[in-house]
Design an enzyme around this catalytic site. Structure first.
Site, short mmCIF file in Angstrom:
data_model
loop_
_atom_site.label_atom_id
_atom_site.label_comp_id
_atom_site.label_asym_id
_atom_site.label_seq_id
_atom_site.Cartn_x
_atom_site.Cartn_y
_atom_site.Cartn_z
N SER A 150 -17.63 47.13 9.43
CA SER A 150 -18.41 48.32 9.81
C SER A 150 -19.78 48.27 9.14
CB SER A 150 -17.68 49.58 9.35
OG SER A 150 -18.53 50.71 9.48
N TYR A 163 -12.63 54.13 3.33
CA TYR A 163 -12.69 53.32 4.56
C TYR A 163 -13.65 52.15 4.38
CZ TYR A 163 -14.22 52.22 9.35
OH TYR A 163 -14.58 51.58 10.51
N1 LIG Z 1 -16.39 53.31 16.72
C1 LIG Z 1 -17.15 53.10 15.65
O1 LIG Z 1 -18.15 53.79 15.40
C2 LIG Z 1 -16.83 51.96 14.71
C3 LIG Z 1 -17.84 51.54 13.85
C4 LIG Z 1 -17.60 50.48 12.97
C5 LIG Z 1 -16.36 49.88 12.97
N2 LIG Z 1 -15.36 50.31 13.82
C6 LIG Z 1 -14.07 49.62 13.76
O2 LIG Z 1 -13.79 49.11 15.05
C7 LIG Z 1 -12.36 49.03 15.22
C8 LIG Z 1 -11.96 49.70 16.53
O3 LIG Z 1 -12.43 51.04 16.50
P1 LIG Z 1 -12.61 51.88 17.86
O4 LIG Z 1 -13.89 52.61 17.74
O5 LIG Z 1 -12.36 51.04 19.05
O6 LIG Z 1 -11.40 52.94 17.69
P2 LIG Z 1 -10.48 53.65 18.79
O7 LIG Z 1 -11.25 53.85 20.06
O8 LIG Z 1 -9.92 54.83 18.08
O9 LIG Z 1 -9.31 52.58 19.09
C9 LIG Z 1 -8.47 52.19 18.04
C10 LIG Z 1 -7.50 51.11 18.50
O10 LIG Z 1 -6.76 50.65 17.34
C11 LIG Z 1 -5.37 50.92 17.53
N3 LIG Z 1 -4.80 51.29 16.23
C12 LIG Z 1 -4.99 52.44 15.53
N4 LIG Z 1 -4.24 52.45 14.42
C13 LIG Z 1 -3.55 51.28 14.40
C14 LIG Z 1 -2.57 50.73 13.54
N5 LIG Z 1 -2.10 51.39 12.46
N6 LIG Z 1 -2.05 49.51 13.85
C15 LIG Z 1 -2.47 48.85 14.95
N7 LIG Z 1 -3.37 49.33 15.81
C16 LIG Z 1 -3.91 50.54 15.54
C17 LIG Z 1 -5.29 52.02 18.59
O11 LIG Z 1 -4.02 51.98 19.25
P3 LIG Z 1 -3.46 53.30 20.07
O12 LIG Z 1 -4.29 53.38 21.34
O13 LIG Z 1 -2.03 53.01 20.34
O14 LIG Z 1 -3.68 54.48 19.19
C18 LIG Z 1 -6.46 51.62 19.48
O15 LIG Z 1 -6.10 50.56 20.34
C19 LIG Z 1 -11.74 49.64 13.95
O16 LIG Z 1 -11.39 48.60 13.05
C20 LIG Z 1 -12.88 50.46 13.37
O17 LIG Z 1 -12.74 50.60 11.97
C21 LIG Z 1 -15.58 51.34 14.68
#
Ligand SMILES: NC(=O)c1ccc[n+]([C@@H]2O[C@H](COP(=O)([O-])OP(=O)(O)OC[C@H]3O[C@@H](n4cnc5c(N)ncnc54)[C@H](OP(=O)(O)O)[C@@H]3O)[C@@H](O)[C@H]2O)c1
Length: 258
Positions: A150, A163
């Site tokens: 991130s 986090y």
């Molecule tokens: N969006 C942002 O601003 C942002 C910025 C920097 C980094 N990130 C990182 O990018 C990654 C994806 O984020 P996103 O924005 O795509 O989030 P998201 O839209 O909330 O999607 C999260 C995904 O991870 C799965 N997940 C959640 N908890 C889990 C667990 N305990 N074990 C296995 N899978 C799990 C969810 O499965 P379900 O659908 O079954 O719940 C979903 O497929 C994360 O690592 C996050 O930290 C995000």
């Protein structure tokens, strides 16, 4: 060294590939002919909808359940991946591993409980470490790993200490993975997204107009990130002719807090 990726079908395993950034990465890779194994933790309906979307693009795609917090389940999960590879691709190896799944927690250091800290650690750091260990025998020599960190591991905003500390660990771990797996021709890089409009953290960046405007104001390119910004970047890092980038942290944030 057997660089089997040049002749075998390209297959990516994307944790958390059912929604958000993982889903978007799956869509970009599928358009390039990459087969997809995606995981979800609890939202099976979203995973099945994503699989249907990928299949509509002409891609082979499979969804498996995985809780990154439950490392005891990883040997059985690796077996399920082995079976899926055989059944759907008549293959024994993954080409790509995208360690993406995870959740956000917003709490100041004063508010953060041990339970919240442990959950973030188990999913984002311990889970990524031991899942990669469990899948390593299934990853092709010459394969690639992308670990999702991130922007918050570089810049600091109140409420993200625990986090972001895990994501800092992800970035260090990436370099060590690259060092050890290089002997098998496997490259390992970090992709660090800025603030992106997904369901993450309750969808705050997308749904909270004030936060969205703040992110835009702190971003050189003048807007918050979109899933397509990240999926396209990961797919381009995984292109067969883009294989010399290794052990790097690539921030994909439109220039946040520079
Ligand atoms: N969006 C942002 O601003 C942002 C910025 C920097 C980094 N990130 C990182 O990018 C990654 C994806 O984020 P996103 O924005 O795509 O989030 P998201 O839209 O909330 O999607 C999260 C995904 O991870 C799965 N997940 C959640 N908890 C889990 C667990 N305990 N074990 C296995 N899978 C799990 C969810 O499965 P379900 O659908 O079954 O719940 C979903 O497929 C994360 O690592 C996050 O930290 C995000």
């Amino acid at each position: 060294m057997n660089h089997s990726t040049s002749t075998s079908p390209r297959i990516a395993l994307i944790t958390g590939g059912s929604r958000g950034l993982g889903k978007n990465t799956a869509l970009h890779l599928a358009r390039e002919g990459v087969g997809i194994i995606l995981t979800y933790v609890g939202n099976r309906a979203a995973a099945e909808a994503t699989v249907a979307e990928l299949q509509a693009l002409g891609s082979k795609a499979v969804a498996l359940q995985l809780d990154l917090a439950n490392s005891a389940s990883f040997p059985a999960f690796a077996q399920a991946v082995r079976t899926a590879l055989q059944e759907h691709w008549q293959s024994e190896r993954l080409t790509y591993l995208v360690n993406n799944g995870g959740m956000g927690m917003h709490a100041t250091i004063e508010e953060t409980t041990e339970a919240v800290f442990d959950e973030l650690f188990n999913v984002h750091l311990k889970g990524m470490f031991f899942l990669t260990q469990a899948l390593l025998p299934l990853l092709a020599d010459g394969g690639r790993i992308i670990n999702i960190s991130s922007g918050l591991a570089r810049f600091s905003l109140p409420g993200y200490a625990a986090y972001a500390a895990m994501k800092g660990g992800v970035e260090v771990m990436t370099r060590y993975m690259a060092k050890e797996f290089g002997a098998r021709g496997i490259s390992v890089n970090t992709v660090a997204p800025g603030a992106i409009e997904t369901d993450f953290g309750g969808g705050r960046v997308r749904d909270n107009a004030q936060l969205n405007a703040f992110v835009a104001s702190q971003t050189a390119l003048g807007r918050a990130g979109l899933p397509d910004d990240i999926g396209a970047a990961i797919a381009s890092l995984l292109r067969p002719d883009n294989g010399w980038i290794n052990a790097q942290r690539v921030e994909v944030s439109g220039g946040m807090f520079i």
